[in-house]
Design a protein around this motif. Structure first.
Motif, PDB file in Angstrom:
ATOM      1  N   ARG A   9       0.855  -1.203   0.000  1.00  0.00           N
ATOM      2  CA  ARG A   9       0.000   0.000   0.000  1.00  0.00           C
ATOM      3  C   ARG A   9       0.882   1.240   0.000  1.00  0.00           C
ATOM      4  O   ARG A   9       1.070   1.885   1.014  1.00  0.00           O
ATOM      5  N   LEU A  10       1.456   1.510  -1.159  1.00  0.00           N
ATOM      6  CA  LEU A  10       2.380   2.641  -1.260  1.00  0.00           C
ATOM      7  C   LEU A  10       1.754   3.751  -2.082  1.00  0.00           C
ATOM      8  O   LEU A  10       1.323   3.525  -3.217  1.00  0.00           O
ATOM      9  N   SER A  11       1.717   4.943  -1.542  1.00  0.00           N
ATOM     10  CA  SER A  11       1.284   6.115  -2.308  1.00  0.00           C
ATOM     11  C   SER A  11       1.756   7.358  -1.552  1.00  0.00           C
ATOM     12  O   SER A  11       2.162   7.272  -0.387  1.00  0.00           O
ATOM     13  N   GLY A  12       1.709   8.480  -2.224  1.00  0.00           N
ATOM     14  CA  GLY A  12       2.060   9.746  -1.570  1.00  0.00           C
ATOM     15  C   GLY A  12       3.511   9.842  -1.162  1.00  0.00           C
ATOM     16  O   GLY A  12       3.845  10.558  -0.211  1.00  0.00           O
ATOM     17  N   LEU A  13       4.398   9.135  -1.886  1.00  0.00           N
ATOM     18  CA  LEU A  13       5.821   9.241  -1.549  1.00  0.00           C
ATOM     19  C   LEU A  13       6.356  10.603  -1.994  1.00  0.00           C
ATOM     20  O   LEU A  13       5.759  11.281  -2.829  1.00  0.00           O
ATOM     21  N   ASN A  14       7.476  10.951  -1.435  1.00  0.00           N
ATOM     22  CA  ASN A  14       8.110  12.215  -1.787  1.00  0.00           C
ATOM     23  C   ASN A  14       8.981  12.021  -3.035  1.00  0.00           C
ATOM     24  O   ASN A  14       9.934  11.241  -3.009  1.00  0.00           O
ATOM     25  N   GLY A  15       8.642  12.696  -4.133  1.00  0.00           N
ATOM     26  CA  GLY A  15       9.482  12.658  -5.333  1.00  0.00           C
ATOM     27  C   GLY A  15       9.377  11.402  -6.171  1.00  0.00           C
ATOM     28  O   GLY A  15      10.065  11.271  -7.189  1.00  0.00           O
ATOM     29  N   PHE A  80      10.087  -2.349  -2.458  1.00  0.00           N
ATOM     30  CA  PHE A  80       8.822  -1.707  -2.058  1.00  0.00           C
ATOM     31  C   PHE A  80       8.666  -1.740  -0.532  1.00  0.00           C
ATOM     32  O   PHE A  80       8.130  -0.809   0.065  1.00  0.00           O
ATOM     33  N   ASP A  81       9.144  -2.808   0.057  1.00  0.00           N
ATOM     34  CA  ASP A  81       9.002  -2.976   1.504  1.00  0.00           C
ATOM     35  C   ASP A  81       9.891  -2.008   2.295  1.00  0.00           C
ATOM     36  O   ASP A  81       9.603  -1.725   3.461  1.00  0.00           O
ATOM     37  N   ASN A  82      10.991  -1.521   1.669  1.00  0.00           N
ATOM     38  CA  ASN A  82      11.818  -0.571   2.445  1.00  0.00           C
ATOM     39  C   ASN A  82      11.504   0.899   2.118  1.00  0.00           C
ATOM     40  O   ASN A  82      12.299   1.793   2.393  1.00  0.00           O
ATOM     41  N   LEU A  83      10.276   1.126   1.593  1.00  0.00           N
ATOM     42  CA  LEU A  83       9.809   2.496   1.354  1.00  0.00           C
ATOM     43  C   LEU A  83       8.531   2.745   2.145  1.00  0.00           C
ATOM     44  O   LEU A  83       7.740   1.818   2.371  1.00  0.00           O
ATOM     45  N   LYS A  84       8.331   3.990   2.553  1.00  0.00           N
ATOM     46  CA  LYS A  84       7.047   4.346   3.169  1.00  0.00           C
ATOM     47  C   LYS A  84       6.798   5.853   3.046  1.00  0.00           C
ATOM     48  O   LYS A  84       7.757   6.642   2.900  1.00  0.00           O
ATOM     49  N   LYS A  85       5.537   6.203   3.115  1.00  0.00           N
ATOM     50  CA  LYS A  85       5.160   7.622   3.120  1.00  0.00           C
ATOM     51  C   LYS A  85       5.689   8.246   4.416  1.00  0.00           C
ATOM     52  O   LYS A  85       5.605   7.614   5.483  1.00  0.00           O
ATOM     53  N   HIS A  86       6.185   9.455   4.344  1.00  0.00           N
ATOM     54  CA  HIS A  86       6.762  10.152   5.494  1.00  0.00           C
ATOM     55  C   HIS A  86       7.959   9.401   6.094  1.00  0.00           C
ATOM     56  O   HIS A  86       8.190   9.428   7.300  1.00  0.00           O
ATOM     57  N   GLY A  87       8.669   8.675   5.248  1.00  0.00           N
ATOM     58  CA  GLY A  87       9.894   8.016   5.730  1.00  0.00           C
ATOM     59  C   GLY A  87      11.059   8.994   5.636  1.00  0.00           C
ATOM     60  O   GLY A  87      10.880  10.210   5.688  1.00  0.00           O
TER      61      GLY A  87
END
Ligand SMILES: [Fe+2]
Length: 210
Positions: A9-15, A80-87
């Motif tokens: 559930r990835l969305s709204g990442l920076n850049g 994908f697992d090592n990314l998150k929104k507001h990380g």
């Protein structure tokens, strides 16, 4: 053995836009599908208990392609697992990963400079920070495509996709450094500590059993 694509559930990442993520997740699903398809085709060769001379060229080609598809599937799951929104930001000073970079590279900043430089290498592939399970030390490696350069037995701790498909909708081909900055601003550092912790746990179990 049939693999099922994992849900992220990835969305709204920076850049890194949602459009990129959507396209990238579809590509990942393609690797899962192709891994299953090749595995099934290979099993057909083995139904009679051997691979005869006539079958060997086709069998060999499928086996070679399996390394590409299999690693493509697994590396995308780590990515994908090592990314998150507001990380992002930097890991806390007392985080396991941060301490591991200090002991392996002298400092977190040196580790980061090395990892980013691997990511900026020319070519299509991945930058991966591995832990050597024998020594506990971290090292950064370049993997060409998905399968050339993975270190046998080492465990991936941070995985960064630097194929152009990972950023072409958001940046020009010459702007990979901008994508790498964006990647760093979305890292879920807690996942890295979990990965390290799981390895420590396994090591403890092994040493208790010995
Ligand atoms: Fe990718």
């Amino acid at each position: 053995m049939t693999y099922k694509d994992k849900q992220f559930r990835l969305s709204g990442l920076n850049g890194i836009s949602d459009e990129t993520l959507e396209m990238h997740l579809k590509l990942y699903q393609g690797y899962v599908k192709e891994t299953n398809r090749l595995t099934e085709k290979i099993s057909e060769f083995l139904k009679d208990g051997n691979v005869d001379q006539e079958e060997m060229p086709a069998y060999s080609e499928l086996k070679r392609r399996l390394g590409f598809e299999y690693n493509g599937m697994v590396l995308h799951e780590y990515y994908f697992d090592n990314l998150k929104k507001h990380g992002g930001g930097d890991p806390d000073r007392d985080a396991s990963f941060r301490r591991a970079t200090d002991s392996s590279f002298g400092s977190y900043n040196i580790w980061k400079a090395d990892f980013m430089s691997v990511g900026n290498m020319r070519g299509v592939g991945w930058a991966i920070c591995y832990q050597d399970p024998a020594s506990g030390q971290l090292s950064n490696h370049w993997v060409t495509l998905h399968e050339t350069g993975n270190v046998a037995g080492f465990n991936p701790i941070l995985v960064m996709d630097v194929w152009e498909h990972a950023f072409l909708l958001d940046y020009k081909p010459t702007e990979r450094p901008k994508y790498i900055e964006a990647f760093f601003s979305n890292i879920d550092w807690s996942v890295l500590d979990v990965r390290l912790g799981n390895l420590m746990h396994r090591k403890d179990k092994r040493s208790r059993a010995a």
